[in-house]
Scaffold this motif. Structure first.
Motif, short mmCIF file in Angstrom:
data_model
loop_
_atom_site.label_atom_id
_atom_site.label_comp_id
_atom_site.label_asym_id
_atom_site.label_seq_id
_atom_site.Cartn_x
_atom_site.Cartn_y
_atom_site.Cartn_z
N SER A 94 0.83 -2.92 16.13
CA SER A 94 -0.21 -2.03 15.65
C SER A 94 0.32 -1.29 14.43
CB SER A 94 -0.60 -1.02 16.74
OG SER A 94 0.52 -0.21 17.06
N TRP A 95 -0.59 -0.72 13.65
CA TRP A 95 -0.17 0.05 12.49
C TRP A 95 -1.33 0.92 12.01
CZ3 TRP A 95 -2.97 -0.73 8.08
CH2 TRP A 95 -3.67 -1.95 7.98
N ARG A 96 -0.97 1.98 11.28
CA ARG A 96 -1.97 2.83 10.64
C ARG A 96 -1.30 3.57 9.49
NH1 ARG A 96 -1.64 8.30 12.04
NH2 ARG A 96 -0.22 8.70 13.75
N TYR A 97 -2.12 4.00 8.54
CA TYR A 97 -1.63 4.82 7.44
C TYR A 97 -1.75 6.29 7.84
CZ TYR A 97 -1.92 0.49 4.89
OH TYR A 97 -1.75 -0.81 4.50
N ILE A 98 -0.85 7.09 7.32
CA ILE A 98 -0.86 8.52 7.60
C ILE A 98 -1.44 9.21 6.38
CG2 ILE A 98 0.54 10.53 8.19
CD1 ILE A 98 2.66 8.49 9.25
N HIS A 99 -2.69 9.63 6.50
CA HIS A 99 -3.38 10.27 5.39
C HIS A 99 -3.04 11.75 5.36
CE1 HIS A 99 -5.81 6.80 4.31
NE2 HIS A 99 -5.88 6.55 5.60
N LEU A 137 8.09 1.82 13.67
CA LEU A 137 8.50 1.67 12.28
C LEU A 137 7.76 2.69 11.42
CD1 LEU A 137 9.87 0.01 9.95
CD2 LEU A 137 7.81 -1.40 9.95
N LEU A 138 8.50 3.46 10.65
CA LEU A 138 7.93 4.44 9.74
C LEU A 138 8.29 4.04 8.31
CD1 LEU A 138 6.57 7.25 9.28
CD2 LEU A 138 8.86 8.25 9.50
N LEU A 139 7.30 3.99 7.44
CA LEU A 139 7.52 3.68 6.02
C LEU A 139 7.03 4.86 5.19
CD1 LEU A 139 6.27 -0.02 5.88
CD2 LEU A 139 8.63 0.79 6.00
N LEU A 140 7.92 5.41 4.35
CA LEU A 140 7.62 6.60 3.54
C LEU A 140 7.89 6.32 2.07
CD1 LEU A 140 9.44 9.16 5.84
CD2 LEU A 140 6.97 8.80 5.68
N PRO A 141 6.92 6.57 1.20
CA PRO A 141 7.12 6.30 -0.22
C PRO A 141 7.91 7.41 -0.92
CG PRO A 141 4.95 7.22 0.12
CD PRO A 141 5.57 7.06 1.49
N PHE A 142 8.51 7.06 -2.03
CA PHE A 142 9.10 8.03 -2.95
C PHE A 142 8.20 8.10 -4.17
CE2 PHE A 142 13.29 6.87 -0.93
CZ PHE A 142 13.53 8.12 -0.39
N ALA A 143 8.19 9.25 -4.83
CA ALA A 143 7.41 9.40 -6.07
C ALA A 143 8.01 8.50 -7.14
CB ALA A 143 7.43 10.86 -6.51
N THR A 144 7.16 8.01 -8.00
CA THR A 144 7.63 7.13 -9.07
C THR A 144 8.03 7.97 -10.27
OG1 THR A 144 5.38 6.86 -9.88
CG2 THR A 144 6.18 5.22 -8.34
N ARG A 145 9.08 7.54 -10.95
CA ARG A 145 9.56 8.19 -12.17
C ARG A 145 9.78 7.10 -13.21
NH1 ARG A 145 14.38 12.18 -11.36
NH2 ARG A 145 13.59 12.93 -13.32
N VAL A 199 0.84 -1.21 0.00
CA VAL A 199 0.00 0.00 0.00
C VAL A 199 0.87 1.25 0.00
CG1 VAL A 199 -1.64 1.35 1.38
CG2 VAL A 199 -2.01 -1.10 1.03
N VAL A 200 1.96 1.25 0.78
CA VAL A 200 2.86 2.40 0.81
C VAL A 200 3.41 2.67 -0.59
CG1 VAL A 200 5.07 3.26 1.69
CG2 VAL A 200 3.45 2.20 3.25
N CYS A 201 3.81 1.62 -1.29
CA CYS A 201 4.37 1.77 -2.64
C CYS A 201 3.31 2.15 -3.67
CB CYS A 201 5.05 0.49 -3.08
SG CYS A 201 6.53 0.09 -2.15
N GLU A 202 2.22 1.41 -3.71
CA GLU A 202 1.23 1.59 -4.77
C GLU A 202 0.33 2.79 -4.56
OE1 GLU A 202 -0.86 -2.11 -5.24
OE2 GLU A 202 0.93 -3.13 -6.00
N GLU A 203 -0.02 3.09 -3.31
CA GLU A 203 -0.93 4.19 -3.03
C GLU A 203 -0.18 5.47 -2.64
OE1 GLU A 203 -4.17 3.89 -3.58
OE2 GLU A 203 -3.90 1.78 -4.10
N THR A 204 1.14 5.40 -2.54
CA THR A 204 1.98 6.53 -2.12
C THR A 204 1.44 7.11 -0.81
OG1 THR A 204 2.10 7.02 -4.49
CG2 THR A 204 3.24 8.51 -3.03
N LEU A 205 1.29 6.22 0.16
CA LEU A 205 0.69 6.57 1.44
C LEU A 205 1.62 6.14 2.57
CD1 LEU A 205 -2.06 7.72 2.39
CD2 LEU A 205 -2.85 5.38 2.56
N PRO A 206 2.12 7.06 3.39
CA PRO A 206 3.01 6.68 4.50
C PRO A 206 2.29 5.81 5.52
CG PRO A 206 3.00 9.06 4.16
CD PRO A 206 1.91 8.50 3.32
#
Length: 185
Positions: free
Chosen positions: A153-158, A117-125, A91-98
């Motif tokens: 536990s986990w949640r997305y950062i909208h 644990l923090l997961l942050l996407p990069f923009a795709t090029r 989801v982090v990769c495909e939806e670009t959602l931390p």
């Protein structure tokens, strides 16, 4: 976010992205988060290969028992947590959602070590491999290699939702001073 390291990395990531969904990898300068590099990692967004590590900080490698370059990220988790972390990374990769997660692991002294644990996407090029960055921040400093990580536990950062403004008002907000409309003669 509870851990100050994750708040710092997220603030830098958020600043670099501006109004985009995520910053480009080339806009992310490691020297700006120099103090955090020991806990930061970069993953390849390749679910078929198990989201392999492209780079990992020295403290993270020590906690995971050695160099993890090209090793699977979900393989660092217990069997019960692997499917969950694979879905979150997807989801982090495909939806670009931390995403942010609470993680535990068994320390060498048989106590439970707690992490954020923090997961942050990069923009795709085009023509660049898709990747994400992250940080595994320990709340206490365990000594030695840990057992497998376990999701607690986990949640997305909208991103904050911008108010909906009618199109006419948006156009008026942009228009300042004299406006010239071209027409037919």
């Amino acid at each position: 976010m509870k851990h100050p390291s994750n708040r710092e990395l997220f603030a830098y990531w958020n600043d670099r992205r501006g109004h985009a969904k995520a910053p480009e990898r080339c806009d992310f300068e490691p020297s700006a988060v120099r103090e955090l590099l020991g806990d930061i990692f970069v993953l390849s967004c390749d679910a078929d290969s198990g989201f392999p590590f492209r780079m990992a900080g020295t403290r993270l490698c020590a906690l995971l028992g050695g160099d993890v370059k090209d090793k699977s990220f979900p393989a660092q988790f217990t069997h019960q947590s692997r499917r969950e972390i694979e879905e979150i990374a997807t989801v982090v990769c495909e939806e670009t959602l931390p995403a942010i997660a609470g993680v535990t692991a068994l320390a060498p002294d048989r106590t439970t070590a707690h992490f954020e644990l923090l997961l942050l996407p990069f923009a795709t090029r085009a023509h660049e491999p898709i990747s994400l960055t992250g940080l595994l921040a320990p709340f206490e400093a365990p000594q030695g290699a840990l057992g497998p990580l376990e999701m607690v536990s986990w949640r997305y950062i909208h991103p904050p939702v911008e108010p909906i403004v009618p199109r006419t008002l948006r156009k008026l907000a942009l228009a300042r001073g004299l406006m010239v409309y071209e027409g037919l003669r």
